[in-house]
Design a protein around this motif. Structure first.
Motif, PDB file in Angstrom:
ATOM      1  N   VAL A  86       0.837  -1.205   0.000  1.00 32.91           N
ATOM      2  CA  VAL A  86       0.000   0.000   0.000  1.00 32.91           C
ATOM      3  C   VAL A  86       0.869   1.250   0.000  1.00 32.91           C
ATOM      4  O   VAL A  86       0.540   2.243  -0.664  1.00 32.91           O
ATOM      5  N   TRP A  87       1.963   1.238   0.735  1.00 31.95           N
ATOM      6  CA  TRP A  87       2.888   2.371   0.747  1.00 31.95           C
ATOM      7  C   TRP A  87       3.428   2.647  -0.656  1.00 31.95           C
ATOM      8  O   TRP A  87       3.583   3.801  -1.057  1.00 31.95           O
ATOM      9  N   ALA A  90       0.377   4.010  -2.880  1.00 35.33           N
ATOM     10  CA  ALA A  90      -0.326   5.185  -2.364  1.00 35.33           C
ATOM     11  C   ALA A  90      -0.082   6.460  -3.173  1.00 35.33           C
ATOM     12  O   ALA A  90      -1.025   7.236  -3.397  1.00 35.33           O
ATOM     13  N   THR A 103      -1.897   4.714   3.832  1.00 36.25           N
ATOM     14  CA  THR A 103      -1.362   3.376   4.080  1.00 36.25           C
ATOM     15  C   THR A 103      -1.902   2.811   5.384  1.00 36.25           C
ATOM     16  O   THR A 103      -2.320   1.647   5.463  1.00 36.25           O
TER      17      THR A 103
END
Length: 308
Positions: A86-87, A90, A103
């Protein structure tokens, strides 16, 4: 068991929770509860009722019975990889300043309240110990990740972890179980009364705390985070778990924990440590209301495939 029966069984797990959430919304609208009640209720659940439930669940069972090493290790690795994934994606969804908050709210699930409730509803009280130990280890990773994502300061990290009542309760329960010291009946009954407050009070407070006004501004970002939290990440993780050989109750616990809506704690931390608390509130609202649908469908599929 046909598909309709699977659907009925899954709805029996999720609909009672949704109804209590809706009751919380109604209570707030008719002013039976207010912001002060919600704040106090959340503190009571987090600091007293839920720790009592977790302590009793772990302390009342043998250490070997409580720990599923494969499940815990897989859950930790899956959570860490989810954070990294997710990081990485993002910046394609939100502006760089919101990267940490996005995140955080896309991976942090409400395992301690809704996750445990789903596990108990689906598999009975005997599953609490396995789920609680899983919760203990992943909660540590949740809090470490949250501090790393939302703050440049690392000095308070260890203190925050040591003071977390959920972690403390489960560690104490593990020690009590390891020493095999019987709990006095008076203590067991008293803590049990407090533990019974957890589910109804927590769900009413969550329903009463839902906010609708801020959804318009960031609805696309909120929908992206909710899609990751409820659909994409749980699906990928469960498929990998099946390929890894996890099945039965362990697979059910993994799915239900990973498929929980975003935790209310994500809003508290996001609001206190960044200027983007509204985005967290939106995701909590949407994910809490939509999770009964996604969890029900997931349980139907897993039951239909005879995996749990």
């Amino acid at each position: 068991m046909d598909l309709v029966a699977h659907l009925y069984a899954a709805l029996n797990v999720t609909l009672p929770l949704l109804l209590i959430l809706l009751a919380g919304i109604v209570f707030r609208r008719i002013r039976l509860v207010d912001e002060h009640f919600v704040a106090t209720g959340n503190r009571l659940v987090f600091k007293v009722a839920l720790p009592c439930l977790l302590f009793l669940s772990v302390a009342g069972r043998s250490t070997g019975e409580s720990i599923n090493v494969t499940l815990v290790v897989f859950g930790l690795v899956a959570t860490l990889l989810s954070v990294l994934l997710v990081w990485w994606i993002a910046p394609f969804i939100v502006d760089k300043p919101k990267r940490g908050v996005f995140t955080h709210i896309a991976f942090r699930g409400n395992m301690g309240i809704i996750g445990l409730a789903l596990c108990v509803n689906a598999f009975g009280d005997d599953i609490i110990a396995m789920a609680a130990v899983y919760l203990a280890f992943v909660t540590v990773l949740y809090n470490v990740s949250a501090v790393l994502l939302l703050s440049n300061s690392r000095s308070m990290l260890l203190i925050n972890l040591v003071k977390n009542p959920l972690i403390v309760a489960i560690l104490l329960g593990g020690l009590w179980s390891y020493w095999q010291v019987p709990l006095p009946d008076i203590v067991n009954l008293s803590l049990g009364y407090l533990a019974q407050l957890t589910l109804p009070l927590a769900l009413v407070c969550i329903g009463a705390s839902l906010e609708w006004q801020s959804l318009k501004a960031n609805h696309k970002q909120a929908l992206a985070a909710v899609s990751l939290k409820l659909v994409i990440l749980p699906t990928v993780i469960v498929v990998c778990a099946i390929l890894f050989g996890i099945e039965g109750d362990a697979l059910g616990v993994l799915f239900l924990m990973m498929a929980t809506p975003t935790a209310a704690a994500a809003y508290v931390m996001s609001h206190q440590m960044t200027p983007y608390g509204n985005l967290a509130a939106e995701v909590i609202t949407l994910s809490t209301l939509l999770s009964p649908i996604s969890v029900t469908l997931g349980l139907v599929v897993l039951n239909y495939m005879s995996l749990i």
